[in-house]
Design a protein around this motif. Structure first.
Motif, PDB file in Angstrom:
ATOM      1  N   TYR A 107       0.824  -1.208   0.000  1.00  0.00           N
ATOM      2  CA  TYR A 107       0.000   0.000   0.000  1.00  0.00           C
ATOM      3  C   TYR A 107       0.862   1.263   0.000  1.00  0.00           C
ATOM      4  O   TYR A 107       0.499   2.254  -0.640  1.00  0.00           O
ATOM      5  CB  TYR A 107      -0.968   0.002   1.190  1.00  0.00           C
ATOM      6  N   PHE A 108       1.978   1.229   0.699  1.00  0.00           N
ATOM      7  CA  PHE A 108       2.842   2.417   0.730  1.00  0.00           C
ATOM      8  C   PHE A 108       3.554   2.638  -0.606  1.00  0.00           C
ATOM      9  O   PHE A 108       4.097   3.718  -0.834  1.00  0.00           O
ATOM     10  CB  PHE A 108       3.833   2.365   1.896  1.00  0.00           C
ATOM     11  N   ARG A 109       3.523   1.677  -1.512  1.00  0.00           N
ATOM     12  CA  ARG A 109       4.043   1.916  -2.864  1.00  0.00           C
ATOM     13  C   ARG A 109       3.183   2.950  -3.590  1.00  0.00           C
ATOM     14  O   ARG A 109       3.658   3.628  -4.488  1.00  0.00           O
ATOM     15  CB  ARG A 109       4.062   0.608  -3.658  1.00  0.00           C
ATOM     16  N   PHE A 110       1.900   3.035  -3.215  1.00  0.00           N
ATOM     17  CA  PHE A 110       0.978   3.955  -3.878  1.00  0.00           C
ATOM     18  C   PHE A 110       0.860   5.295  -3.150  1.00  0.00           C
ATOM     19  O   PHE A 110       0.361   6.253  -3.719  1.00  0.00           O
ATOM     20  CB  PHE A 110      -0.415   3.312  -3.986  1.00  0.00           C
ATOM     21  N   ILE A 111       1.285   5.336  -1.906  1.00  0.00           N
ATOM     22  CA  ILE A 111       1.191   6.577  -1.126  1.00  0.00           C
ATOM     23  C   ILE A 111       2.384   7.453  -1.482  1.00  0.00           C
ATOM     24  O   ILE A 111       3.536   7.042  -1.341  1.00  0.00           O
ATOM     25  CB  ILE A 111       1.119   6.261   0.387  1.00  0.00           C
ATOM     26  N   ARG A 112       2.111   8.639  -1.973  1.00  0.00           N
ATOM     27  CA  ARG A 112       3.160   9.551  -2.453  1.00  0.00           C
ATOM     28  C   ARG A 112       3.456  10.698  -1.495  1.00  0.00           C
ATOM     29  O   ARG A 112       4.508  11.305  -1.556  1.00  0.00           O
ATOM     30  CB  ARG A 112       2.751  10.158  -3.808  1.00  0.00           C
ATOM     31  N   ARG A 113       2.495  11.000  -0.632  1.00  0.00           N
ATOM     32  CA  ARG A 113       2.632  12.111   0.302  1.00  0.00           C
ATOM     33  C   ARG A 113       2.114  11.641   1.662  1.00  0.00           C
ATOM     34  O   ARG A 113       1.510  10.589   1.769  1.00  0.00           O
ATOM     35  CB  ARG A 113       1.802  13.309  -0.162  1.00  0.00           C
ATOM     36  N   TYR A 114       2.326  12.443   2.662  1.00  0.00           N
ATOM     37  CA  TYR A 114       1.777  12.114   3.972  1.00  0.00           C
ATOM     38  C   TYR A 114       1.359  13.401   4.664  1.00  0.00           C
ATOM     39  O   TYR A 114       1.764  14.496   4.293  1.00  0.00           O
ATOM     40  CB  TYR A 114       2.788  11.347   4.831  1.00  0.00           C
ATOM     41  N   ASP A 115       0.503  13.231   5.631  1.00  0.00           N
ATOM     42  CA  ASP A 115       0.172  14.319   6.544  1.00  0.00           C
ATOM     43  C   ASP A 115       0.147  13.713   7.933  1.00  0.00           C
ATOM     44  O   ASP A 115       0.360  12.508   8.098  1.00  0.00           O
ATOM     45  CB  ASP A 115      -1.144  15.019   6.150  1.00  0.00           C
ATOM     46  N   TYR A 116      -0.093  14.534   8.932  1.00  0.00           N
ATOM     47  CA  TYR A 116       0.019  14.005  10.287  1.00  0.00           C
ATOM     48  C   TYR A 116      -1.168  13.145  10.701  1.00  0.00           C
ATOM     49  O   TYR A 116      -1.052  12.340  11.625  1.00  0.00           O
ATOM     50  CB  TYR A 116       0.344  15.129  11.269  1.00  0.00           C
ATOM     51  N   THR A 117      -2.257  13.215   9.977  1.00  0.00           N
ATOM     52  CA  THR A 117      -3.353  12.275  10.225  1.00  0.00           C
ATOM     53  C   THR A 117      -2.926  10.879   9.782  1.00  0.00           C
ATOM     54  O   THR A 117      -3.149   9.891  10.495  1.00  0.00           O
ATOM     55  CB  THR A 117      -4.640  12.727   9.499  1.00  0.00           C
ATOM     56  N   LEU A 118      -2.293  10.781   8.623  1.00  0.00           N
ATOM     57  CA  LEU A 118      -1.788   9.489   8.161  1.00  0.00           C
ATOM     58  C   LEU A 118      -0.760   8.942   9.149  1.00  0.00           C
ATOM     59  O   LEU A 118      -0.785   7.749   9.483  1.00  0.00           O
ATOM     60  CB  LEU A 118      -1.163   9.600   6.768  1.00  0.00           C
ATOM     61  N   VAL A 119       0.116   9.792   9.642  1.00  0.00           N
ATOM     62  CA  VAL A 119       1.127   9.365  10.611  1.00  0.00           C
ATOM     63  C   VAL A 119       0.436   8.824  11.867  1.00  0.00           C
ATOM     64  O   VAL A 119       0.809   7.772  12.386  1.00  0.00           O
ATOM     65  CB  VAL A 119       2.090  10.524  10.962  1.00  0.00           C
ATOM     66  N   ALA A 120      -0.592   9.515  12.348  1.00  0.00           N
ATOM     67  CA  ALA A 120      -1.306   9.081  13.552  1.00  0.00           C
ATOM     68  C   ALA A 120      -2.003   7.742  13.322  1.00  0.00           C
ATOM     69  O   ALA A 120      -1.953   6.848  14.186  1.00  0.00           O
ATOM     70  CB  ALA A 120      -2.315  10.145  13.983  1.00  0.00           C
ATOM     71  N   ILE A 121      -2.631   7.567  12.169  1.00  0.00           N
ATOM     72  CA  ILE A 121      -3.287   6.288  11.863  1.00  0.00           C
ATOM     73  C   ILE A 121      -2.242   5.177  11.772  1.00  0.00           C
ATOM     74  O   ILE A 121      -2.444   4.073  12.281  1.00  0.00           O
ATOM     75  CB  ILE A 121      -4.112   6.380  10.555  1.00  0.00           C
ATOM     76  N   ASN A 122      -1.106   5.475  11.147  1.00  0.00           N
ATOM     77  CA  ASN A 122      -0.031   4.482  11.036  1.00  0.00           C
ATOM     78  C   ASN A 122       0.491   4.100  12.420  1.00  0.00           C
ATOM     79  O   ASN A 122       0.748   2.923  12.682  1.00  0.00           O
ATOM     80  CB  ASN A 122       1.104   5.022  10.157  1.00  0.00           C
ATOM     81  N   ILE A 123       0.617   5.072  13.312  1.00  0.00           N
ATOM     82  CA  ILE A 123       1.056   4.778  14.688  1.00  0.00           C
ATOM     83  C   ILE A 123       0.033   3.866  15.370  1.00  0.00           C
ATOM     84  O   ILE A 123       0.400   2.923  16.082  1.00  0.00           O
ATOM     85  CB  ILE A 123       1.262   6.078  15.492  1.00  0.00           C
ATOM     86  N   GLY A 124      -1.257   4.118  15.137  1.00  0.00           N
ATOM     87  CA  GLY A 124      -2.296   3.242  15.686  1.00  0.00           C
ATOM     88  C   GLY A 124      -2.171   1.827  15.154  1.00  0.00           C
ATOM     89  O   GLY A 124      -2.299   0.847  15.905  1.00  0.00           O
ATOM     90  N   LEU A 125      -1.915   1.697  13.861  1.00  0.00           N
ATOM     91  CA  LEU A 125      -1.712   0.381  13.263  1.00  0.00           C
ATOM     92  C   LEU A 125      -0.500  -0.301  13.889  1.00  0.00           C
ATOM     93  O   LEU A 125      -0.559  -1.480  14.256  1.00  0.00           O
ATOM     94  CB  LEU A 125      -1.526   0.497  11.743  1.00  0.00           C
ATOM     95  N   LEU A 126       0.584   0.437  14.048  1.00  0.00           N
ATOM     96  CA  LEU A 126       1.804  -0.149  14.618  1.00  0.00           C
ATOM     97  C   LEU A 126       1.600  -0.547  16.076  1.00  0.00           C
ATOM     98  O   LEU A 126       2.150  -1.548  16.543  1.00  0.00           O
ATOM     99  CB  LEU A 126       2.980   0.825  14.474  1.00  0.00           C
ATOM    100  N   MET A 127       0.792   0.215  16.808  1.00  0.00           N
ATOM    101  CA  MET A 127       0.468  -0.153  18.182  1.00  0.00           C
ATOM    102  C   MET A 127      -0.247  -1.511  18.199  1.00  0.00           C
ATOM    103  O   MET A 127       0.039  -2.375  19.028  1.00  0.00           O
ATOM    104  CB  MET A 127      -0.399   0.913  18.846  1.00  0.00           C
ATOM    105  N   CYS A 128      -1.165  -1.687  17.260  1.00  0.00           N
ATOM    106  CA  CYS A 128      -1.870  -2.968  17.149  1.00  0.00           C
ATOM    107  C   CYS A 128      -0.902  -4.100  16.812  1.00  0.00           C
ATOM    108  O   CYS A 128      -0.958  -5.176  17.425  1.00  0.00           O
ATOM    109  CB  CYS A 128      -2.961  -2.885  16.082  1.00  0.00           C
ATOM    110  N   ILE A 129      -0.012  -3.866  15.868  1.00  0.00           N
ATOM    111  CA  ILE A 129       0.976  -4.880  15.483  1.00  0.00           C
ATOM    112  C   ILE A 129       1.853  -5.236  16.680  1.00  0.00           C
ATOM    113  O   ILE A 129       2.108  -6.417  16.948  1.00  0.00           O
ATOM    114  CB  ILE A 129       1.844  -4.384  14.294  1.00  0.00           C
TER     115      ILE A 129
END
Length: 191
Positions: free
Chosen positions: A72-94
């Motif tokens: 999925y990150f192959r298609f993501i070209r930019r980021y914002d801090y909402t994406l960073v926060a969601i990714n941190i939530g995903l990593l917390m789950c992992i």
């Protein structure tokens, strides 16, 4: 929004580290039996089978989540801090999955533990889906050349693991072993 390759790379590298550490923690929970037992080698392996089964299931699931995250990150070209926060939530789950796996190793025949494990996997899958949907919504953070059909296909694919684990929660109310076997459907569908 300007593309920040270094910032995006840091998000991916940090994510890779969390996935790697989580998989490593799974292996640390595997313990050999205490003391020499030369006459019981076969029975010791049989006794340890549930532990290894939980390890293999969780290793494969975390591995599939890492592959998916990478894809999925192959298609993501930019980021914002909402994406960073969601990714941190995903990593917390992992990062919580080794704990859930340890419970499954120890109490794998209890419906409540199987339900807890499956619930952790549902939340993890939903976080991954949320991450993708946030990035892809109106091409917010992804490349505009990606077709809407491909975006929908990737979104549906992201929903498979949480759907299978959610279904297994219902199965666990009747038979916890059957619920655990149902998790194999994820690999069959995704591979």
């Amino acid at each position: 929004m300007k593309r920040d390759k270094l910032g995006l790379d840091r998000i991916v590298f940090f994510s890779d580290a969390v996935f790697a550490i989580s998989i490593t923690l799974l292996a640390l929970d595997l313990q050999p039996p205490l003391g020499p037992q030369p006459n019981r080698t076969a029975s010791v392996f049989v006794e340890l089978l549930p532990e290894y089964q939980s390890y293999v299931i969780s290793f494969i699931v975390i591995g599939l989540y890492w592959i998916s995250h990478h894809h999925y990150f192959r298609f993501i070209r930019r980021y914002d801090y909402t994406l960073v926060a969601i990714n941190i939530g995903l990593l917390m789950c992992i990062a919580s999955l080794p704990f859930a796996t340890s419970l499954l190793d120890t109490y794998g025949n209890h419906r409540g533990v199987v339900t807890f494990y499956a619930s952790c996997m549902v939340v993890t899958g939903l976080m991954k889906t949320l991450l993708w949907q946030y990035a892809a919504h109106n091409f917010r953070l992804i490349h505009r050349r990606l077709s809407r059909q491909r975006i929908r296909r990737l979104t549906r694919k992201a929903m498979i693991p949480p759907a299978v684990f959610a279904g297994s929660i219902a199965i666990a109310t009747v038979n916890s072993d059957l619920a655990k076997m149902s998790w194999g459907a994820i690999a069959l569908v995704l591979l």
